[in-house]
Design a protein around this motif. Structure first.
Motif, mmCIF file in Angstrom:
data_model
loop_
_atom_site.group_PDB
_atom_site.id
_atom_site.type_symbol
_atom_site.label_atom_id
_atom_site.label_comp_id
_atom_site.label_asym_id
_atom_site.label_seq_id
_atom_site.Cartn_x
_atom_site.Cartn_y
_atom_site.Cartn_z
ATOM 1 N N SER A 378 0.828 -1.206 0.000
ATOM 2 C CA SER A 378 0.000 0.000 0.000
ATOM 3 C C SER A 378 0.863 1.257 0.000
ATOM 4 O O SER A 378 0.605 2.207 -0.765
ATOM 5 N N ARG A 379 1.891 1.283 0.826
ATOM 6 C CA ARG A 379 2.769 2.447 0.890
ATOM 7 C C ARG A 379 3.564 2.617 -0.400
ATOM 8 O O ARG A 379 3.804 3.738 -0.868
ATOM 9 N N SER A 380 3.979 1.503 -0.995
ATOM 10 C CA SER A 380 4.708 1.565 -2.258
ATOM 11 C C SER A 380 3.840 2.138 -3.374
ATOM 12 O O SER A 380 4.291 2.962 -4.184
ATOM 13 N N ALA A 381 2.570 1.707 -3.428
ATOM 14 C CA ALA A 381 1.659 2.216 -4.454
ATOM 15 C C ALA A 381 1.427 3.710 -4.290
ATOM 16 O O ALA A 381 1.279 4.442 -5.284
ATOM 17 N N GLU A 382 1.395 4.184 -3.059
ATOM 18 C CA GLU A 382 1.177 5.607 -2.798
ATOM 19 C C GLU A 382 2.386 6.454 -3.180
ATOM 20 O O GLU A 382 2.237 7.599 -3.620
#
Length: 401
Positions: A378-382
């Protein structure tokens, strides 16, 4: 006669039905150290939970899960309710001295998952056990895949490819059910089905996901509010209806590393038109390849590089022999089993672990490791960047070195 293991279940929709089938069946299939009793099911709607109790075979029903904590006739609480309820119910149950089975993903956040792990660790001192329900581990072909890899049949693992493809929300007018709301579900395809392939690949390879680079997309940003919903189906009111915002991902794709020199690709989507439950995992090694496809649940495809060149090719292994994992309890060779059997295997393994006083698997700590991967994705996608996955447990491969 052994004391029974008396079960109380929270939730009665899709997963509640699957778990009820397992609890109803497991005594008839296995000679258990403690026979299972289906004591009470809990749900918010009094008429619906009463109907579920009658249909699924529960002795009693309630509209307040908290009553399960004080009942002397409940030993284990099975959590099949939406993700935003998992932490509160599991922590309260463990504190009350009840064993816990909690559906995946363990929680809606890493913080919730950590608190659940802490509660499970504290409860162990009193002999109370906790397990997370990743049922695909209990597919005989998947367990055989794990065993073949552990025995070195693929040599050095190099590639992992995993996808989970569904299409049940491809219609933009499908209602805004709870699985499409972040405050209830935590995430969309990522946690709902992506969690399965993360756990499954870590399970079969014995390696943890250590680094990810992800992208996510929400294709339909608003949907009609539902008038009724159950499981993976829902109804919206006719005519002009109020719409609500979709606050989760519809699709997630990510690259990953599993330890050193193992590269992986993952894809989870609920917008793969025509794909109903397309889970597929392929593991490539220096000595061969193994492939599992849930739509061919009783089979493994095995390419063995040790065979003579003129005999090389993918071999279909029909996983129905009594010597295959879990299969001795069922039918003669060649007689296949299905999705519902994985939950019966899960119930069997949990009951035996509790009776033996050992930790069942996957433990809450194992499930926290999956949650850490989901959080990193999730953090990588953001941020459109590579993100390192924190390790909550020792990498089993590194531990053996």
């Amino acid at each position: 006669m052994a004391q029974p293991l008396r079960v109380g279940m929270v939730g009665y929709a899709f997963m509640g039905a699957a778990h009820s089938q397992a609890w109803r069946t497991v005594n008839h299939v296995y000679d258990l150290p403690s026979p299972v009793q289906m004591q009470v099911v809990s749900g918010r709607s009094a008429p619906a939970v009463a109907a579920a109790a009658r249909r699924f075979g529960w002795s009693d029903h309630t509209t307040d899960w908290r009553t399960l904590l004080t009942r002397d006739d409940v030993d284990l609480i099975d959590i099949c309710s939406p993700g935003d309820t998992h932490a509160d119910i599991a922590i309260a149950a463990l504190s009350a001295g009840k064993h816990v089975l909690c559906e995946k993903p363990l929680a809606n956040s890493v913080d919730e998952a950590r608190r659940m792990v802490a509660a499970a660790e504290a409860a162990k001192t009193s002999g109370v056990r906790a397990m997370c329900g990743f049922n695909y581990r209990r597919v005989p072909a998947v367990t055989l895949m794990r065993d073949l890899i552990a025995a070195g049949r693929l040599g050095t693992i190099r590639h992992v490819r995993a996808c989970y493809l569904q299409d049940w929300i491809v219609d933009p007018e499908f209602p805004l059910v709870w699985r499409l709301r972040k405050e209830v579900a935590g995430s969309g395809a990522l946690g709902d089905i992506g969690a399965h392939i993360v756990d499954l690949t870590q399970f079969v390879t014995g390696r943890l996901v250590t680094e990810v680079s992800a992208l996510a997309e929400t294709f339909v940003r608003s949907r009609p509010l539902p008038s009724a919903s159950a499981g993976l189906s829902a109804l919206s009111a006719g005519g002009v209806v109020e719409r609500g915002e979709v606050t989760v991902d519809d699709a997630v794709l990510f690259l990953a590393r599993l330890g050193d020199q193992v590269v992986a690709t993952y894809e989870a989507t609920r917008f793969a038109t025509g794909r109903k439950n397309g889970l597929r995992v392929e593991i490539n090694g220096s000595l061969g390849t193994l492939v599992f496809d849930v739509e061919r649940m009783n089979e493994l495809q095995f390419y063995d590089l040790d065979r003579p060149v003129e005999e090389q090719g993918f071999t279909r292994i029909l996983v129905t022999e009594p010597s295959h994992p879990y299969m001795a309890a069922w039918w003669p060779p060649g007689h296949t089993i299905g999705y519902e059997h994985t939950f019966t295997h899960q119930a069997h393994d949990l009951v035996r672990a509790i009776a033996a006083g050992v930790d069942p698997t996957p433990s809450f700590a194992d499930a926290l490791q999956v949650q850490l991967v989901l959080d990193a994705v999730s953090r990588s996608a953001e941020t459109s960047s590579w993100v390192t996955v924190e390790s909550a447990i020792v990498d089993p491969v590194e531990e053996r070195v």
